[in-house]
Write an enzyme that holds these catalytic residues in place. Structure first.
Site, mmCIF file in Angstrom:
data_model
loop_
_atom_site.group_PDB
_atom_site.id
_atom_site.type_symbol
_atom_site.label_atom_id
_atom_site.label_comp_id
_atom_site.label_asym_id
_atom_site.label_seq_id
_atom_site.Cartn_x
_atom_site.Cartn_y
_atom_site.Cartn_z
ATOM 1 N N GLU A 111 -8.355 1.117 5.580
ATOM 2 C CA GLU A 111 -8.365 0.659 4.200
ATOM 3 C C GLU A 111 -7.457 -0.557 4.052
ATOM 4 O O GLU A 111 -6.795 -0.981 5.016
ATOM 5 C CB GLU A 111 -7.917 1.789 3.257
ATOM 6 C CG GLU A 111 -8.867 2.983 3.280
ATOM 7 C CD GLU A 111 -8.473 4.069 2.298
ATOM 8 O OE1 GLU A 111 -7.436 3.921 1.625
ATOM 9 O OE2 GLU A 111 -9.195 5.073 2.202
ATOM 10 N N HIS A 226 -5.301 -0.020 -9.326
ATOM 11 C CA HIS A 226 -6.282 -0.035 -8.238
ATOM 12 C C HIS A 226 -7.279 -1.164 -8.494
ATOM 13 O O HIS A 226 -7.787 -1.312 -9.606
ATOM 14 C CB HIS A 226 -7.020 1.302 -8.147
ATOM 15 C CG HIS A 226 -7.731 1.495 -6.838
ATOM 16 N ND1 HIS A 226 -8.902 0.819 -6.532
ATOM 17 C CD2 HIS A 226 -7.442 2.259 -5.765
ATOM 18 C CE1 HIS A 226 -9.295 1.175 -5.316
ATOM 19 N NE2 HIS A 226 -8.426 2.037 -4.829
ATOM 20 N N ARG A 267 -3.052 -3.438 -2.347
ATOM 21 C CA ARG A 267 -3.668 -3.255 -3.661
ATOM 22 C C ARG A 267 -3.133 -4.194 -4.746
ATOM 23 O O ARG A 267 -3.906 -4.725 -5.552
ATOM 24 C CB ARG A 267 -3.487 -1.802 -4.112
ATOM 25 C CG ARG A 267 -4.390 -0.853 -3.367
ATOM 26 C CD ARG A 267 -4.098 0.579 -3.740
ATOM 27 N NE ARG A 267 -5.059 1.474 -3.081
ATOM 28 C CZ ARG A 267 -4.972 2.788 -3.088
ATOM 29 N NH1 ARG A 267 -3.969 3.383 -3.718
ATOM 30 N NH2 ARG A 267 -5.871 3.530 -2.472
ATOM 31 N N HIS A 328 -3.718 3.370 -11.637
ATOM 32 C CA HIS A 328 -4.099 4.345 -10.618
ATOM 33 C C HIS A 328 -2.964 5.254 -10.172
ATOM 34 O O HIS A 328 -3.161 6.460 -10.032
ATOM 35 C CB HIS A 328 -4.650 3.600 -9.398
ATOM 36 C CG HIS A 328 -5.108 4.489 -8.285
ATOM 37 N ND1 HIS A 328 -6.048 5.485 -8.464
ATOM 38 C CD2 HIS A 328 -4.759 4.534 -6.966
ATOM 39 C CE1 HIS A 328 -6.265 6.109 -7.306
ATOM 40 N NE2 HIS A 328 -5.481 5.561 -6.387
ATOM 41 N N ARG A 363 2.157 1.203 -3.334
ATOM 42 C CA ARG A 363 1.767 2.218 -2.348
ATOM 43 C C ARG A 363 0.664 1.713 -1.419
ATOM 44 O O ARG A 363 -0.338 1.156 -1.882
ATOM 45 C CB ARG A 363 1.284 3.490 -3.060
ATOM 46 C CG ARG A 363 0.754 4.544 -2.091
ATOM 47 C CD ARG A 363 0.457 5.841 -2.802
ATOM 48 N NE ARG A 363 -0.659 5.765 -3.711
ATOM 49 C CZ ARG A 363 -1.939 5.865 -3.353
ATOM 50 N NH1 ARG A 363 -2.264 5.982 -2.070
ATOM 51 N NH2 ARG A 363 -2.899 5.822 -4.255
#
Length: 430
Positions: A111, A226, A267, A328, A363
């Site tokens: 990811e 997000h 992100r 998010h 994160r």
């Protein structure tokens, strides 16, 4: 209503359930949850859970986590999480969690922000798979009681020690739930935002109660957006389009169908680029194309996303889908040490409610489930290793102050948002 238990856990997400399972079997454990047990953000997690699959990946994994967090992470916490990852995965498999496999070998995906393929998954519903298996194991344990539709409205504090909770049951009845140890595992605060991927009932209750009792907080203004949720004109909870989709090759396009960004940026950086492109295009969304991903992979790896897009009128195997950033994740929270203990005696916090410093300012994708489980396990070990009966408090609170539930809830929401804004302004001033 008065109930006594050895240990009370607030929240039925991954952190709360795993902590309950790791605590000694000779202790009576009560898990309460605001809604139904399955309605946690852990249940909604799509992409997967990270793991240190081999020692040679340690430096890379550590650096990816630190870089995503803008090097504001607590290095000790990051090290603990990574080093503990494979033990946690083995336990999850032992509980029955079925990660994707190729024969006997585990499959890994990648990811945004990751330099290697190190994420285990179950289709595009990894969180659902983990929560269902943890819940099944919890319901098998005679020493664990699960109470749904039970809301924490305050903690019981006396002489710098937590003695349990004040709770409101589904019928509005108020009562106390006293305990030797209390674990807060009640998730984030997305319900305070108009557009969020979180369940609406997750409104930062533990943060408000911490403020009320002077419990130490950390980084309350660190809110993650997000970059890719399915666009809708209607307000409410947004449907997440997992980062794994981009990890498998999906690309972001502007209004003219042109690629405009590296889709595997962390992100926060990708969100900035998406917002910048939306403003440039004069559009409330950008396009996500899954054309580079084989159709059979979309249907097998992302069946839930494929189904939801069809329900919204998009066939993602044939056409682009509109995506937009949404709130998010909460990187801040109640400050905890390496074993998840807060600044108040006999009070612990785990999962998104807590801040152990793993995530820093942003994160890294798929670190949330792992971090929750690792530090929930450490919490359980710390309680078991130093168990001390705290006894019931000498005085119980006057329940009259909690009677007007709606007013109290509004006060809590306002207090959390005010704290976030205060922290943000202070950081800007610095």
């Amino acid at each position: 209503m008065r109930i006594h238990t050895d240990i009370v856990i607030v929240g039925s997400g991954a952190a709360g359930l795993y902590c309950a399972l790791k605590l000694p079997a000779d202790k009576q454990i009560t898990v309460i949850t605001k809604e139904e047990a399955e309605q946690s953000d852990s249940f909604l997690a799509q992409g997967g859970i990270c793991v240190l699959k081999e020692e040679s990946d340690y430096d890379s994994y550590f650096e990816d986590t630190m870089r995503a967090g803008h090097y504001e992470n607590r290095r000790e916490s990051v090290d603990i999480m990574i080093r503990s990852s494979m033990d946690v995965i083995r336990e999850l498999i032992g509980y029955g969690v079925a990660f994707e496999r190729d024969g006997d070998s585990l499959c890994f995906t990648r990811e945004g922000g990751h330099s290697e393929f190190r994420i285990l998954f179950h289709e595009d519903e990894t969180g659902k798979e983990i929560i269902e298996k943890l819940l099944a194991r919890v319901r098998e344990r005679n020493n664990i009681k699960l109470i749904e539709h039970c809301t924490m409205v305050d903690i019981l504090e006396e002489k710098q020690v937590c003695h349990g909770l004040v709770v409101r049951m589904a019928d509005g009845t108020l009562g106390t739930l006293t305990a030797d140890y209390t674990v807060l595992a009640c998730g984030g605060l997305g319900g305070l935002y108009e557009h969020s991927t979180n369940f609406r009932h997750l409104t930062g209750d533990a943060i408000a109660i911490a403020l009320r009792h002077g419990i130490r907080l950390e980084n309350t203004d660190y809110i993650q957006i997000h970059p890719t949720t399915l666009y809708s004109k209607e307000p409410g909870r947004r449907f997440l389009i997992s980062e794994s989709v981009r990890g498998e090759g999906a690309v972001l396009l502007n209004k003219d169908g042109e690629r405009f960004v590296d889709e595997l940026l962390p992100r926060d950086l990708l969100t900035e680029e998406v917002h910048r492109q939306m403003e440039k295009d004069g559009m409330p969304y950008v396009w996500l194309s899954m054309e580079p991903i084989p159709v059979e992979t979309i249907k097998s790896h992302f069946p839930n996303i494929y189904k939801r897009c069809l329900e919204e009128g998009y066939d993602c195997t044939k056409e682009c889908i509109p995506v937009v950033p949404a709130q998010h994740y909460f990187m801040g929270g109640i400050w905890v040490d390496r074993d998840s203990h807060t600044s108040l005696g006999h009070l612990y916090a785990v999962g998104e409610t807590s801040c152990n410093g793993v995530h820093g300012r942003n994160r890294l994708a798929s670190n949330s489930l792992l971090e929750s489980l690792v530090f929930a396990g450490r919490c359980a070990d710390r309680i078991a290793g130093s168990y001390h009966v705290s006894g019931e408090p000498d005085r119980l609170p006057d329940m009259q102050e909690y009677e007007d539930g709606k007013a109290l809830e509004e006060d809590y929401h306002r207090a959390v948002l005010d704290e976030i804004e205060k922290e943000r302004k202070q950081r800007e001033h610095e």
